[in-house]
Scaffold this active site. Structure first.
Site, PDB file in Angstrom:
ATOM      1  N   VAL A 159       0.581  -1.048   0.456  1.00 29.77           N
ATOM      2  CA  VAL A 159      -0.317   0.023  -0.015  1.00 29.77           C
ATOM      3  C   VAL A 159       0.652   1.368   0.317  1.00 29.77           C
ATOM      4  O   VAL A 159      -0.278   2.175  -0.096  1.00 29.77           O
ATOM      5  CB  VAL A 159      -1.154   0.070   1.481  1.00 29.77           C
ATOM      6  CG1 VAL A 159      -2.207  -0.943   0.680  1.00 29.77           C
ATOM      7  CG2 VAL A 159      -0.379   0.369   2.575  1.00 29.77           C
ATOM      8  N   ASN A 204      -7.698  -1.271   6.775  1.00 26.92           N
ATOM      9  CA  ASN A 204      -6.781  -1.757   7.764  1.00 26.92           C
ATOM     10  C   ASN A 204      -6.066  -2.753   7.690  1.00 26.92           C
ATOM     11  O   ASN A 204      -4.652  -2.259   8.450  1.00 26.92           O
ATOM     12  CB  ASN A 204      -7.800  -3.889   7.869  1.00 26.92           C
ATOM     13  CG  ASN A 204      -7.501  -4.536   8.576  1.00 26.92           C
ATOM     14  OD1 ASN A 204      -7.680  -3.772  10.047  1.00 26.92           O
ATOM     15  ND2 ASN A 204      -6.373  -5.521   8.464  1.00 26.92           N
ATOM     16  N   TYR A 212       3.931   5.175  15.521  1.00 26.55           N
ATOM     17  CA  TYR A 212       2.213   4.251  15.632  1.00 26.55           C
ATOM     18  C   TYR A 212       0.982   4.992  16.229  1.00 26.55           C
ATOM     19  O   TYR A 212       0.048   5.633  15.669  1.00 26.55           O
ATOM     20  CB  TYR A 212       2.217   3.004  16.315  1.00 26.55           C
ATOM     21  CG  TYR A 212       1.578   2.407  16.413  1.00 26.55           C
ATOM     22  CD1 TYR A 212       1.293   1.656  15.366  1.00 26.55           C
ATOM     23  CD2 TYR A 212       0.612   2.512  17.178  1.00 26.55           C
ATOM     24  CE1 TYR A 212       0.012  -0.092  15.023  1.00 26.55           C
ATOM     25  CE2 TYR A 212      -0.633   1.131  16.707  1.00 26.55           C
ATOM     26  CZ  TYR A 212      -0.784   0.235  15.797  1.00 26.55           C
ATOM     27  OH  TYR A 212      -1.562  -0.885  15.813  1.00 26.55           O
ATOM     28  N   ALA A 271       1.275   8.676  16.632  1.00 32.01           N
ATOM     29  CA  ALA A 271       1.127   9.451  16.196  1.00 32.01           C
ATOM     30  C   ALA A 271       0.063   9.039  14.432  1.00 32.01           C
ATOM     31  O   ALA A 271      -1.161  10.101  14.167  1.00 32.01           O
ATOM     32  CB  ALA A 271       1.837  10.211  15.519  1.00 32.01           C
ATOM     33  N   SER A 272       0.023   7.706  14.187  1.00 29.19           N
ATOM     34  CA  SER A 272      -0.502   7.485  12.696  1.00 29.19           C
ATOM     35  C   SER A 272      -1.901   7.594  13.210  1.00 29.19           C
ATOM     36  O   SER A 272      -2.951   7.311  12.464  1.00 29.19           O
ATOM     37  CB  SER A 272       0.331   6.282  12.130  1.00 29.19           C
ATOM     38  OG  SER A 272       0.182   4.918  12.740  1.00 29.19           O
ATOM     39  N   LYS A 273      -2.102   6.255  14.167  1.00 23.61           N
ATOM     40  CA  LYS A 273      -3.663   6.584  14.441  1.00 23.61           C
ATOM     41  C   LYS A 273      -4.215   7.478  15.176  1.00 23.61           C
ATOM     42  O   LYS A 273      -5.404   7.599  14.473  1.00 23.61           O
ATOM     43  CB  LYS A 273      -3.089   5.126  15.803  1.00 23.61           C
ATOM     44  CG  LYS A 273      -2.927   3.907  15.044  1.00 23.61           C
ATOM     45  CD  LYS A 273      -3.866   3.308  13.703  1.00 23.61           C
ATOM     46  CE  LYS A 273      -2.982   2.114  13.488  1.00 23.61           C
ATOM     47  NZ  LYS A 273      -3.696   1.424  12.543  1.00 23.61           N
ATOM     48  N   ILE A 286      -5.869  -6.953  20.024  1.00 29.20           N
ATOM     49  CA  ILE A 286      -6.519  -8.384  19.942  1.00 29.20           C
ATOM     50  C   ILE A 286      -5.554  -9.406  19.293  1.00 29.20           C
ATOM     51  O   ILE A 286      -3.800  -8.799  19.505  1.00 29.20           O
ATOM     52  CB  ILE A 286      -7.139  -7.721  17.977  1.00 29.20           C
ATOM     53  CG1 ILE A 286      -8.193  -6.650  18.758  1.00 29.20           C
ATOM     54  CG2 ILE A 286      -7.556  -9.055  17.198  1.00 29.20           C
ATOM     55  CD1 ILE A 286      -8.987  -7.144  19.004  1.00 29.20           C
TER      56      ILE A 286
HETATM   57  P1  NAI Z   1      -2.086  -8.245  11.611  1.00 29.37           P
HETATM   58  O1  NAI Z   1      -0.320  -8.182  11.057  1.00 29.37           O
HETATM   59  O2  NAI Z   1      -2.559  -9.750  11.625  1.00 29.37           O
HETATM   60  O3  NAI Z   1      -2.091  -8.325   9.488  1.00 29.37           O
HETATM   61  C1  NAI Z   1      -1.938  -7.082   9.062  1.00 29.37           C
HETATM   62  C2  NAI Z   1      -1.938  -7.106   8.232  1.00 29.37           C
HETATM   63  O4  NAI Z   1      -0.924  -6.294   7.114  1.00 29.37           O
HETATM   64  C3  NAI Z   1      -0.582  -8.164   7.350  1.00 29.37           C
HETATM   65  O5  NAI Z   1      -1.383  -9.154   6.753  1.00 29.37           O
HETATM   66  C4  NAI Z   1       0.592  -7.231   6.653  1.00 29.37           C
HETATM   67  O6  NAI Z   1       0.674  -8.368   5.633  1.00 29.37           O
HETATM   68  C5  NAI Z   1      -0.150  -6.237   5.834  1.00 29.37           C
HETATM   69  N1  NAI Z   1      -0.016  -4.900   5.573  1.00 29.37           N
HETATM   70  C6  NAI Z   1       1.058  -4.719   6.466  1.00 29.37           C
HETATM   71  N2  NAI Z   1       2.216  -3.419   5.504  1.00 29.37           N
HETATM   72  C7  NAI Z   1       1.527  -3.886   4.365  1.00 29.37           C
HETATM   73  C8  NAI Z   1       1.461  -3.197   3.125  1.00 29.37           C
HETATM   74  N3  NAI Z   1       2.639  -1.865   3.087  1.00 29.37           N
HETATM   75  N4  NAI Z   1       1.093  -3.269   2.085  1.00 29.37           N
HETATM   76  C9  NAI Z   1       0.090  -4.121   2.440  1.00 29.37           C
HETATM   77  N5  NAI Z   1      -0.061  -4.778   2.923  1.00 29.37           N
HETATM   78  C10 NAI Z   1       0.466  -4.266   4.016  1.00 29.37           C
HETATM   79  O7  NAI Z   1      -1.997  -7.244  11.988  1.00 29.37           O
HETATM   80  P2  NAI Z   1      -3.061  -6.874  12.729  1.00 29.37           P
HETATM   81  O8  NAI Z   1      -3.618  -6.856  14.066  1.00 29.37           O
HETATM   82  O9  NAI Z   1      -4.678  -7.428  11.781  1.00 29.37           O
HETATM   83  O10 NAI Z   1      -4.170  -5.273  11.922  1.00 29.37           O
HETATM   84  C11 NAI Z   1      -5.000  -4.403  11.265  1.00 29.37           C
HETATM   85  C12 NAI Z   1      -4.621  -3.151  11.779  1.00 29.37           C
HETATM   86  O11 NAI Z   1      -4.972  -3.505  13.569  1.00 29.37           O
HETATM   87  C13 NAI Z   1      -3.607  -2.513  11.526  1.00 29.37           C
HETATM   88  O12 NAI Z   1      -3.856  -1.176  11.479  1.00 29.37           O
HETATM   89  C14 NAI Z   1      -3.349  -2.295  13.383  1.00 29.37           C
HETATM   90  O13 NAI Z   1      -2.768  -1.422  13.522  1.00 29.37           O
HETATM   91  C15 NAI Z   1      -4.461  -2.195  14.330  1.00 29.37           C
HETATM   92  N6  NAI Z   1      -4.871  -3.226  15.252  1.00 29.37           N
HETATM   93  C16 NAI Z   1      -4.272  -3.608  16.192  1.00 29.37           C
HETATM   94  C17 NAI Z   1      -4.176  -3.924  17.070  1.00 29.37           C
HETATM   95  C18 NAI Z   1      -3.914  -5.781  17.235  1.00 29.37           C
HETATM   96  O14 NAI Z   1      -3.563  -5.549  19.295  1.00 29.37           O
HETATM   97  N7  NAI Z   1      -2.946  -6.648  17.652  1.00 29.37           N
HETATM   98  C19 NAI Z   1      -5.282  -3.147  18.001  1.00 29.37           C
HETATM   99  C20 NAI Z   1      -5.398  -2.103  17.342  1.00 29.37           C
HETATM  100  C21 NAI Z   1      -5.388  -1.776  16.615  1.00 29.37           C
END
Ligand code: NAI
Length: 258
Positions: free
Chosen positions: A71, A97, A163, A165-167, A196
């Site tokens: 992305v 996401n 992170y 700041a981004s959020k 999560i």
């Molecule tokens: P995850 O690591 O399981 O999934 C993130 C996905 O994003 C991965 O499949 C990864 O390959 C993909 N990704 C990363 N960089 C990318 C790029 N440059 N281009 C395309 N895809 C890319 O993590 P999760 O936890 O499911 O994260 C989803 C969202 O939730 C994120 O925005 C994260 O910041 C947010 N989040 C996560 C929390 C948690 O506790 N896991 C808490 C609050 C927010």
């Protein structure tokens, strides 16, 4: 006079782009949307994960197509939108996401690199994809955008300032778009997950997860990706037509506990 109007609680047939859909909450969202009859564009930087999720959705009887995309690539984002429209005929729902965390102290040598990477993936890519898809989201008069922020959009912890700041920026962007573009019928909302169980938190040992959850989360546990996906689904329903600019905490109560 009709008792209720006919606002639909179905996304069947809607075209939904989900970024970061190869893992965690994005994967759960793609699966849930597929189960609900949406036509899902599964987008991720991880090609193997993209293929797996598309295959799983097909096996479950759903409609999905995969795109491998970093992305951070602006022309790749424009190509993705053109390809999705060519394949599915439009775009109704966008779930921004994909996200990463790169912890770094402010005085670390790698700080500026991690800042640039985190801001580009977690925030700038949201704007780029939104700009590329906007005309299509507006075309049906009822587009839906959900940006995934975090409880880090409301508070802060040490060593993840990029992170955080981004959020905070994701919430600001969502609110700005909700105000600027509300008249077009497209709604812009934001989900703030708490802790999560996903790829992002997989490196945290279970004992540390449990200790954190006992101390900080009123529900006393980490959340599951599906629990966040359900909240996201609720914001993209046609019937959620008057929810605009909302910041929905999906954090087991973490953010309201003193
Ligand atoms: P995850 O690591 O399981 O999934 C993130 C996905 O994003 C991965 O499949 C990864 O390959 C993909 N990704 C990363 N960089 C990318 C790029 N440059 N281009 C395309 N895809 C890319 O993590 P999760 O936890 O499911 O994260 C989803 C969202 O939730 C994120 O925005 C994260 O910041 C947010 N989040 C996560 C929390 C948690 O506790 N896991 C808490 C609050 C927010």
């Amino acid at each position: 006079m009709a008792r209720l109007s006919q606002l639909s609680r179905s996304i069947a047939g809607k075209v939904a782009i989900v970024t970061g859909a190869a893992s965690g909450m994005g994967r759960a969202t793609a699966h849930l949307f597929g189960d609900e009859g949406a036509r899902v564009a599964v987008v991720d930087i991880n090609p193997v994960g993209v293929s797996e999720v598309v295959k799983e959705i097909h096996e479950a009887g759903g409609d999905a197509e995969g795109w491998t995309l970093d992305v951070r690539d602006p022309s790749g984002i424009r190509d993705l939108v053109a390809d999705v429209v060519a394949h599915f005929g439009g775009i109704d729902i966008l779930i921004n996401n994909a996200g990463i965390s790169r912890p770094a102290a402010l005085d670390a040598e790698a700080y500026e690199d991690s800042w640039a990477e985190v801001l580009e993936i977690n925030l700038t890519a949201h704007v780029r994809l939104l700009r590329a898809a906007l005309a299509h989201l507006q075309a049906g008069g009822a587009g839906r955008v959900v940006n995934i922020a975090s409880t880090e959009a409301m508070g802060a912890q040490p060593f993840v300032s990029a992170y955080t700041a981004s959020k905070h920026g994701v919430v600001g962007l969502t609110r700005a778009m909700a105000v600027e573009l509300g008249r077009t019928g497209v709604t812009f909302n934001c989900v703030c997950p708490g802790p999560i169980r996903t790829g992002m938190t997989s490196g945290i040992p279970d004992a540390a997860k449990e200790k954190f959850a006992r101390r900080r989360v009123p529900l006393g546990r980490y959340g599951e990706p599906e629990e966040v996906a359900q909240a996201t689904l609720s914001l993209v329903l046609p019937a959620s037509s008057y929810i605009n600019g909302a910041v929905l905490m999906v954090d087991g109560g973490l953010s309201i506990q003193n």
